[in-house]
Write a protein that holds these residues in place. Structure first.
Motif, PDB file in Angstrom:
ATOM      1  N   LYS A  67       0.831  -1.205   0.000  1.00  0.00           N
ATOM      2  CA  LYS A  67       0.000   0.000   0.000  1.00  0.00           C
ATOM      3  C   LYS A  67       0.866   1.256   0.000  1.00  0.00           C
ATOM      4  CE  LYS A  67      -4.216  -1.800   2.164  1.00  0.00           C
ATOM      5  NZ  LYS A  67      -5.145  -1.672   3.313  1.00  0.00           N
ATOM      6  N   ILE A  68       1.938   1.237   0.771  1.00  0.00           N
ATOM      7  CA  ILE A  68       2.847   2.387   0.809  1.00  0.00           C
ATOM      8  C   ILE A  68       3.460   2.626  -0.568  1.00  0.00           C
ATOM      9  CG2 ILE A  68       4.924   3.353   1.846  1.00  0.00           C
ATOM     10  CD1 ILE A  68       2.435   3.056   3.678  1.00  0.00           C
ATOM     11  N   ALA A  69       3.837   1.547  -1.223  1.00  0.00           N
ATOM     12  CA  ALA A  69       4.410   1.661  -2.570  1.00  0.00           C
ATOM     13  C   ALA A  69       3.386   2.219  -3.547  1.00  0.00           C
ATOM     14  CB  ALA A  69       4.908   0.294  -3.040  1.00  0.00           C
ATOM     15  N   LEU A  70       2.135   1.832  -3.398  1.00  0.00           N
ATOM     16  CA  LEU A  70       1.074   2.314  -4.280  1.00  0.00           C
ATOM     17  C   LEU A  70       0.789   3.795  -4.021  1.00  0.00           C
ATOM     18  CD1 LEU A  70      -1.342  -0.760  -4.085  1.00  0.00           C
ATOM     19  CD2 LEU A  70       0.137  -0.113  -5.997  1.00  0.00           C
ATOM     20  N   VAL A  71       0.835   4.194  -2.758  1.00  0.00           N
ATOM     21  CA  VAL A  71       0.685   5.619  -2.422  1.00  0.00           C
ATOM     22  C   VAL A  71       1.777   6.423  -3.115  1.00  0.00           C
ATOM     23  CG1 VAL A  71       0.842   7.340  -0.583  1.00  0.00           C
ATOM     24  CG2 VAL A  71      -0.455   5.236  -0.206  1.00  0.00           C
ATOM     25  N   ALA A  72       3.012   5.971  -2.961  1.00  0.00           N
ATOM     26  CA  ALA A  72       4.144   6.675  -3.553  1.00  0.00           C
ATOM     27  C   ALA A  72       4.018   6.757  -5.071  1.00  0.00           C
ATOM     28  CB  ALA A  72       5.451   5.976  -3.166  1.00  0.00           C
ATOM     29  N   ALA A  73       3.594   5.662  -5.691  1.00  0.00           N
ATOM     30  CA  ALA A  73       3.471   5.623  -7.147  1.00  0.00           C
ATOM     31  C   ALA A  73       2.391   6.593  -7.627  1.00  0.00           C
ATOM     32  CB  ALA A  73       3.152   4.203  -7.601  1.00  0.00           C
ATOM     33  N   ALA A  74       1.257   6.618  -6.933  1.00  0.00           N
ATOM     34  CA  ALA A  74       0.164   7.504  -7.340  1.00  0.00           C
ATOM     35  C   ALA A  74       0.550   8.971  -7.199  1.00  0.00           C
ATOM     36  CB  ALA A  74      -1.082   7.201  -6.503  1.00  0.00           C
ATOM     37  N   VAL A  75       1.183   9.317  -6.088  1.00  0.00           N
ATOM     38  CA  VAL A  75       1.587  10.710  -5.865  1.00  0.00           C
ATOM     39  C   VAL A  75       2.678  11.110  -6.860  1.00  0.00           C
ATOM     40  CG1 VAL A  75       2.636  12.312  -4.222  1.00  0.00           C
ATOM     41  CG2 VAL A  75       0.926  10.660  -3.441  1.00  0.00           C
ATOM     42  N   LEU A  76       3.599  10.201  -7.108  1.00  0.00           N
ATOM     43  CA  LEU A  76       4.653  10.464  -8.095  1.00  0.00           C
ATOM     44  C   LEU A  76       4.032  10.692  -9.472  1.00  0.00           C
ATOM     45  CD1 LEU A  76       7.771  10.560  -8.359  1.00  0.00           C
ATOM     46  CD2 LEU A  76       7.680   8.181  -9.094  1.00  0.00           C
ATOM     47  N   GLY A  77       3.002   9.910  -9.786  1.00  0.00           N
ATOM     48  CA  GLY A  77       2.314  10.084 -11.061  1.00  0.00           C
ATOM     49  C   GLY A  77       1.651  11.442 -11.174  1.00  0.00           C
ATOM     50  N   HIS A  78       1.071  11.918 -10.073  1.00  0.00           N
ATOM     51  CA  HIS A  78       0.422  13.231 -10.107  1.00  0.00           C
ATOM     52  C   HIS A  78       1.451  14.348 -10.278  1.00  0.00           C
ATOM     53  CE1 HIS A  78      -2.713  16.215  -9.215  1.00  0.00           C
ATOM     54  NE2 HIS A  78      -1.739  16.871  -8.595  1.00  0.00           N
ATOM     55  N   ILE A  79       2.570  14.231  -9.576  1.00  0.00           N
ATOM     56  CA  ILE A  79       3.593  15.269  -9.662  1.00  0.00           C
ATOM     57  C   ILE A  79       4.311  15.236 -11.011  1.00  0.00           C
ATOM     58  CG2 ILE A  79       5.734  16.141  -8.642  1.00  0.00           C
ATOM     59  CD1 ILE A  79       4.798  14.986  -5.961  1.00  0.00           C
ATOM     60  N   PHE A  80       4.557  14.018 -11.519  1.00  0.00           N
ATOM     61  CA  PHE A  80       5.235  13.849 -12.812  1.00  0.00           C
ATOM     62  C   PHE A  80       4.373  12.971 -13.721  1.00  0.00           C
ATOM     63  CE2 PHE A  80       8.599  14.198  -9.540  1.00  0.00           C
ATOM     64  CZ  PHE A  80       9.176  15.391  -9.944  1.00  0.00           C
ATOM     65  N   PRO A  81       3.264  13.528 -14.243  1.00  0.00           N
ATOM     66  CA  PRO A  81       2.316  12.735 -15.038  1.00  0.00           C
ATOM     67  C   PRO A  81       2.822  12.417 -16.445  1.00  0.00           C
ATOM     68  CG  PRO A  81       1.637  15.020 -14.997  1.00  0.00           C
ATOM     69  CD  PRO A  81       2.827  14.924 -14.089  1.00  0.00           C
ATOM     70  N   VAL A  82       2.815  11.141 -16.768  1.00  0.00           N
ATOM     71  CA  VAL A  82       3.273  10.731 -18.089  1.00  0.00           C
ATOM     72  C   VAL A  82       2.333  11.234 -19.183  1.00  0.00           C
ATOM     73  CG1 VAL A  82       2.028   8.524 -18.064  1.00  0.00           C
ATOM     74  CG2 VAL A  82       4.125   8.740 -19.420  1.00  0.00           C
ATOM     75  N   PHE A  83       1.072  11.506 -18.835  1.00  0.00           N
ATOM     76  CA  PHE A  83       0.096  11.956 -19.820  1.00  0.00           C
ATOM     77  C   PHE A  83       0.075  13.467 -19.997  1.00  0.00           C
ATOM     78  CE2 PHE A  83      -2.031   8.081 -17.911  1.00  0.00           C
ATOM     79  CZ  PHE A  83      -1.654   7.230 -18.960  1.00  0.00           C
ATOM     80  N   ALA A  84       0.942  14.179 -19.289  1.00  0.00           N
ATOM     81  CA  ALA A  84       0.942  15.646 -19.386  1.00  0.00           C
ATOM     82  C   ALA A  84       2.364  16.191 -19.352  1.00  0.00           C
ATOM     83  CB  ALA A  84       0.100  16.253 -18.271  1.00  0.00           C
TER      84      ALA A  84
END
Length: 210
Positions: free
Chosen positions: A88-105
């Motif tokens: 769960k901690i890894a998933l939290v980190a991945a989601a937040v990292l995605g928001h800060i550095f979004p591959v789609f934007a």
């Protein structure tokens, strides 16, 4: 462990959904990253486009964080197992990292506060709800979104220990990391708060007197 790796990648992709960018461009013809604080988040969307645009951005950003953590239920770990918490901690980190550095934007996103709140809601909902109440109170009193976010983040590990009596070291460390992360991502806001130049946000504005 291939399944876990896939789940973490999916969590990052969920976090990468740039709701502020897509809603701004689709319905207003505006890239919010080119205005205001230049962040692709709900607060800057509120300042640039108003509540009608900011509310769905906030909801989507929270939902994608929550959904990312819920991916943990697709793993083979049993409920309550330390390995499940670590995932769960890894998933939290991945989601937040995605928001800060979004591959789609173009890897240019926001600060991840709403996404962080949504994802941590999937880890420890009671403490997060208390933090959201803290955020709302600070915002109502000061009209500073940044100060509300920082206060709620710092309060999270405190609530875990003092209110909920948690003693599990990984959970406490997790809470402290969140507090430090929010302070770090708001370091420019902190400078503006100290200098008195931070922008205020008013959710309800009074009509001008005639």
């Amino acid at each position: 462990m291939l399944v876990n790796a896939i789940l973490i990648i999916v969590a990052y992709l969920l976090g990468s959904i740039p709701s502020a960018v897509w809603i701004g461009k689709k319905f207003y013809g505006v890239d919010v990253r080119e205005h205001g604080s230049h962040n692709a988040g709900a607060t800057n969307t509120l300042r640039v486009l108003g509540k009608r645009a900011a509310l769905p951005v906030f909801a989507i950003d929270m939902l994608k964080g929550f959904a990312a953590v819920m991916l943990s239920h697709l793993s083979a770990y049993e409920t309550g197992a330390p390995a499940l918490f670590n995932l769960k901690i890894a998933l939290v980190a991945a989601a937040v990292l995605g928001h800060i550095f979004p591959v789609f934007a173009g890897f240019k996103g926001g600060k991840g506060v709403a996404t962080l709140a949504g994802s941590v809601l999937g880890v420890y909902p009671a403490a997060v709800l208390l933090c959201l109440a803290t955020f709302a109170l600070v915002l109502a009193l000061t009209h500073y979104v940044s100060l509300g976010s920082i206060t709620a983040g710092v309060a999270f590990p405190i609530y875990l220990v003092l209110v909920f009596g948690e003693t599990y070291p990984p959970l406490i460390i997790f809470g402290c990391v969140i507090a430090v992360l929010l302070i770090f991502t708001h370091r420019k806001n902190i400078k503006r708060l100290l200098s008195g130049t931070e922008s205020k946000t008013y959710l309800i504005r009074r009509s001008p007197r005639s």
